[in-house]
Design a protein around this motif. Sequence first.
Motif, PDB file in Angstrom:
ATOM      1  N   VAL A   1      17.547   6.766   3.764  1.00 40.11           N
ATOM      2  CA  VAL A   1      16.887   6.596   4.664  1.00 40.11           C
ATOM      3  C   VAL A   1      15.270   7.484   4.475  1.00 40.11           C
ATOM      4  O   VAL A   1      15.556   8.170   4.333  1.00 40.11           O
ATOM      5  CB  VAL A   1      17.166   6.653   5.635  1.00 40.11           C
ATOM      6  CG1 VAL A   1      16.510   5.745   7.048  1.00 40.11           C
ATOM      7  CG2 VAL A   1      18.246   5.712   5.892  1.00 40.11           C
ATOM      8  N   THR A   2      13.915   6.678   4.950  1.00 47.59           N
ATOM      9  CA  THR A   2      12.844   7.250   4.887  1.00 47.59           C
ATOM     10  C   THR A   2      12.390   6.792   6.403  1.00 47.59           C
ATOM     11  O   THR A   2      12.855   5.899   6.999  1.00 47.59           O
ATOM     12  CB  THR A   2      11.918   8.018   4.108  1.00 47.59           C
ATOM     13  OG1 THR A   2      10.782   8.927   4.384  1.00 47.59           O
ATOM     14  CG2 THR A   2      11.531   6.439   3.961  1.00 47.59           C
ATOM     15  N   ARG A   3      11.277   8.095   6.753  1.00 46.03           N
ATOM     16  CA  ARG A   3      10.578   7.057   7.869  1.00 46.03           C
ATOM     17  C   ARG A   3       9.463   7.570   7.548  1.00 46.03           C
ATOM     18  O   ARG A   3       8.502   8.065   7.515  1.00 46.03           O
ATOM     19  CB  ARG A   3      11.174   7.956   9.126  1.00 46.03           C
ATOM     20  CG  ARG A   3      10.217   7.407  10.774  1.00 46.03           C
ATOM     21  CD  ARG A   3      10.607   7.995  11.289  1.00 46.03           C
ATOM     22  NE  ARG A   3      11.781   7.674  11.794  1.00 46.03           N
ATOM     23  CZ  ARG A   3      12.489   7.311  12.971  1.00 46.03           C
ATOM     24  NH1 ARG A   3      11.611   6.033  13.127  1.00 46.03           N
ATOM     25  NH2 ARG A   3      13.605   6.857  12.817  1.00 46.03           N
ATOM     26  N   ILE A   4       8.264   6.495   7.525  1.00 49.63           N
ATOM     27  CA  ILE A   4       7.098   6.095   6.810  1.00 49.63           C
ATOM     28  C   ILE A   4       6.098   5.456   8.640  1.00 49.63           C
ATOM     29  O   ILE A   4       6.487   4.115   9.247  1.00 49.63           O
ATOM     30  CB  ILE A   4       6.319   5.257   6.483  1.00 49.63           C
ATOM     31  CG1 ILE A   4       7.256   5.785   4.746  1.00 49.63           C
ATOM     32  CG2 ILE A   4       4.905   5.050   6.176  1.00 49.63           C
ATOM     33  CD1 ILE A   4       6.878   5.332   4.183  1.00 49.63           C
TER      34      ILE A   4
ATOM     35  N   SER B   1       1.111  -1.130   0.122  1.00 45.35           N
ATOM     36  CA  SER B   1      -0.077   0.226   0.032  1.00 45.35           C
ATOM     37  C   SER B   1       0.499   1.604   0.217  1.00 45.35           C
ATOM     38  O   SER B   1       0.353   2.388  -0.078  1.00 45.35           O
ATOM     39  CB  SER B   1      -0.716  -0.106   0.740  1.00 45.35           C
ATOM     40  OG  SER B   1      -0.059   0.476   2.469  1.00 45.35           O
ATOM     41  N   LEU B   2       2.048   1.424   0.296  1.00 42.83           N
ATOM     42  CA  LEU B   2       3.256   2.156   0.087  1.00 42.83           C
ATOM     43  C   LEU B   2       3.266   2.918  -1.180  1.00 42.83           C
ATOM     44  O   LEU B   2       3.409   4.096  -0.963  1.00 42.83           O
ATOM     45  CB  LEU B   2       4.115   2.455   0.500  1.00 42.83           C
ATOM     46  CG  LEU B   2       4.029   1.855   2.649  1.00 42.83           C
ATOM     47  CD1 LEU B   2       5.867   1.375   3.081  1.00 42.83           C
ATOM     48  CD2 LEU B   2       3.703   2.917   2.616  1.00 42.83           C
ATOM     49  N   VAL B   3       3.159   1.541  -1.917  1.00 39.11           N
ATOM     50  CA  VAL B   3       3.754   2.212  -3.090  1.00 39.11           C
ATOM     51  C   VAL B   3       2.582   3.635  -3.932  1.00 39.11           C
ATOM     52  O   VAL B   3       1.502   3.630  -3.519  1.00 39.11           O
ATOM     53  CB  VAL B   3       3.111   1.422  -4.866  1.00 39.11           C
ATOM     54  CG1 VAL B   3       3.373   2.103  -5.998  1.00 39.11           C
ATOM     55  CG2 VAL B   3       4.009   0.329  -4.459  1.00 39.11           C
ATOM     56  N   GLY B   4       3.004   4.145  -4.631  1.00 42.69           N
ATOM     57  CA  GLY B   4       2.418   6.075  -5.112  1.00 42.69           C
ATOM     58  C   GLY B   4       2.460   6.796  -3.375  1.00 42.69           C
ATOM     59  O   GLY B   4       2.403   8.204  -4.298  1.00 42.69           O
ATOM     60  N   THR B   5       2.863   6.163  -2.453  1.00 41.17           N
ATOM     61  CA  THR B   5       3.230   7.299  -1.474  1.00 41.17           C
ATOM     62  C   THR B   5       4.378   8.310  -1.617  1.00 41.17           C
ATOM     63  O   THR B   5       4.955   7.929  -2.384  1.00 41.17           O
ATOM     64  CB  THR B   5       3.748   6.253  -0.060  1.00 41.17           C
ATOM     65  OG1 THR B   5       1.973   5.770   0.393  1.00 41.17           O
ATOM     66  CG2 THR B   5       3.422   7.055   1.119  1.00 41.17           C
ATOM     67  N   LYS B   6       4.219   9.362  -0.945  1.00 40.58           N
ATOM     68  CA  LYS B   6       5.998  10.686  -0.840  1.00 40.58           C
ATOM     69  C   LYS B   6       6.155  10.308   0.031  1.00 40.58           C
ATOM     70  O   LYS B   6       5.469   9.986   1.088  1.00 40.58           O
ATOM     71  CB  LYS B   6       4.926  11.762  -1.234  1.00 40.58           C
ATOM     72  CG  LYS B   6       3.868  12.476  -2.321  1.00 40.58           C
ATOM     73  CD  LYS B   6       4.461  12.895  -3.485  1.00 40.58           C
ATOM     74  CE  LYS B   6       3.818  13.307  -4.733  1.00 40.58           C
ATOM     75  NZ  LYS B   6       3.089  12.808  -5.556  1.00 40.58           N
ATOM     76  N   VAL B   7       7.108  10.193   0.341  1.00 36.82           N
ATOM     77  CA  VAL B   7       8.381  10.256   0.685  1.00 36.82           C
ATOM     78  C   VAL B   7       9.494  11.188   0.986  1.00 36.82           C
ATOM     79  O   VAL B   7       9.861  11.908   0.142  1.00 36.82           O
ATOM     80  CB  VAL B   7       9.537   8.913   1.538  1.00 36.82           C
ATOM     81  CG1 VAL B   7       7.699   7.832   1.564  1.00 36.82           C
ATOM     82  CG2 VAL B   7      10.074   8.512   0.377  1.00 36.82           C
ATOM     83  N   LYS B   8       9.648  11.723   2.769  1.00 38.33           N
ATOM     84  CA  LYS B   8      10.524  12.443   2.614  1.00 38.33           C
ATOM     85  C   LYS B   8      11.732  12.015   2.695  1.00 38.33           C
ATOM     86  O   LYS B   8      12.351  10.994   3.581  1.00 38.33           O
ATOM     87  CB  LYS B   8      10.735  13.930   3.489  1.00 38.33           C
ATOM     88  CG  LYS B   8      10.841  15.131   3.426  1.00 38.33           C
ATOM     89  CD  LYS B   8      11.178  15.846   4.844  1.00 38.33           C
ATOM     90  CE  LYS B   8       9.569  16.941   3.725  1.00 38.33           C
ATOM     91  NZ  LYS B   8       9.376  17.260   2.275  1.00 38.33           N
ATOM     92  N   VAL B   9      13.178  12.756   2.196  1.00 34.07           N
ATOM     93  CA  VAL B   9      14.616  11.567   2.271  1.00 34.07           C
ATOM     94  C   VAL B   9      15.487  12.289   3.381  1.00 34.07           C
ATOM     95  O   VAL B   9      15.244  13.770   4.081  1.00 34.07           O
ATOM     96  CB  VAL B   9      15.650  11.947   1.331  1.00 34.07           C
ATOM     97  CG1 VAL B   9      17.100  12.216   1.532  1.00 34.07           C
ATOM     98  CG2 VAL B   9      14.657  11.701  -0.264  1.00 34.07           C
ATOM     99  N   LEU B  10      15.460  11.560   4.727  1.00 31.81           N
ATOM    100  CA  LEU B  10      15.903  12.337   5.575  1.00 31.81           C
ATOM    101  C   LEU B  10      16.994  12.086   6.270  1.00 31.81           C
ATOM    102  O   LEU B  10      18.058  13.089   6.508  1.00 31.81           O
ATOM    103  CB  LEU B  10      15.391  10.886   6.815  1.00 31.81           C
ATOM    104  CG  LEU B  10      13.773  11.081   7.103  1.00 31.81           C
ATOM    105  CD1 LEU B  10      12.911  10.287   8.315  1.00 31.81           C
ATOM    106  CD2 LEU B  10      13.147  12.628   7.778  1.00 31.81           C
ATOM    107  N   LYS B  11      17.615  11.414   5.605  1.00 33.14           N
ATOM    108  CA  LYS B  11      19.410  11.307   5.875  1.00 33.14           C
ATOM    109  C   LYS B  11      19.589  10.309   4.515  1.00 33.14           C
ATOM    110  O   LYS B  11      19.321   9.317   4.100  1.00 33.14           O
ATOM    111  CB  LYS B  11      19.987  10.425   6.825  1.00 33.14           C
ATOM    112  CG  LYS B  11      19.723   9.020   6.877  1.00 33.14           C
ATOM    113  CD  LYS B  11      20.509   8.592   8.980  1.00 33.14           C
ATOM    114  CE  LYS B  11      19.561   7.085   9.106  1.00 33.14           C
ATOM    115  NZ  LYS B  11      19.940   7.205  10.082  1.00 33.14           N
ATOM    116  N   LEU B  12      21.050  10.651   3.772  1.00 29.89           N
ATOM    117  CA  LEU B  12      21.761   9.412   2.682  1.00 29.89           C
ATOM    118  C   LEU B  12      22.796   9.037   3.285  1.00 29.89           C
ATOM    119  O   LEU B  12      22.990   8.851   4.609  1.00 29.89           O
ATOM    120  CB  LEU B  12      22.817  10.488   2.169  1.00 29.89           C
ATOM    121  CG  LEU B  12      21.877  11.649   0.627  1.00 29.89           C
ATOM    122  CD1 LEU B  12      22.167  12.797   0.772  1.00 29.89           C
ATOM    123  CD2 LEU B  12      20.561  11.146   0.522  1.00 29.89           C
TER     124      LEU B  12
END
Length: 142
Positions: free
Chosen positions: A105-108, A86-97
């Motif tokens: 890495v991101t956090r959901i 269900s995460l496909v299509g979700t917008k995520v923010k890059v937290l760290k490289l």
Amino acid sequence: MDIGFNPTTWLILAAIMIVIEIITLGLSTVWFAGGAAAAALAAGLDAPEWLQVVIFMVVSAGMIFLLRPIAKRRLNLHVVPTNAQSLVGTKVKVLKLTDKPGIAVTRINDVEWRIGYEGQVKVGDDLEVEEISGTKLICKKP
């Protein structure tokens, strides 16, 4: 060598395959039932046994490779995606490289996810999840 194939033998085999399919519901044996039905038709037309077996194998293989993918697509219309799917299509923010190129890495929902991406991204960039590969979200810029 006369094995004794006749239309009845092939139809019994087709019936057995259908019963197995009904029990398992795996789209695995129904194709052989189709092959057996075709072989029964050939047997009814007095085809030699070797030709009946060839027809059985060719029709069964043809149904597996041509019809099975279509049937699976049509029969799986109401599959509920798993949490990860269900995460496909979700917008995520890059937290760290990370030290590895193309991985961030991101956090959901309080869960850290590795992100696979192409191109250049920096912390704070928004990405969109395209697919999931193992435990990694494959993302692209929206």
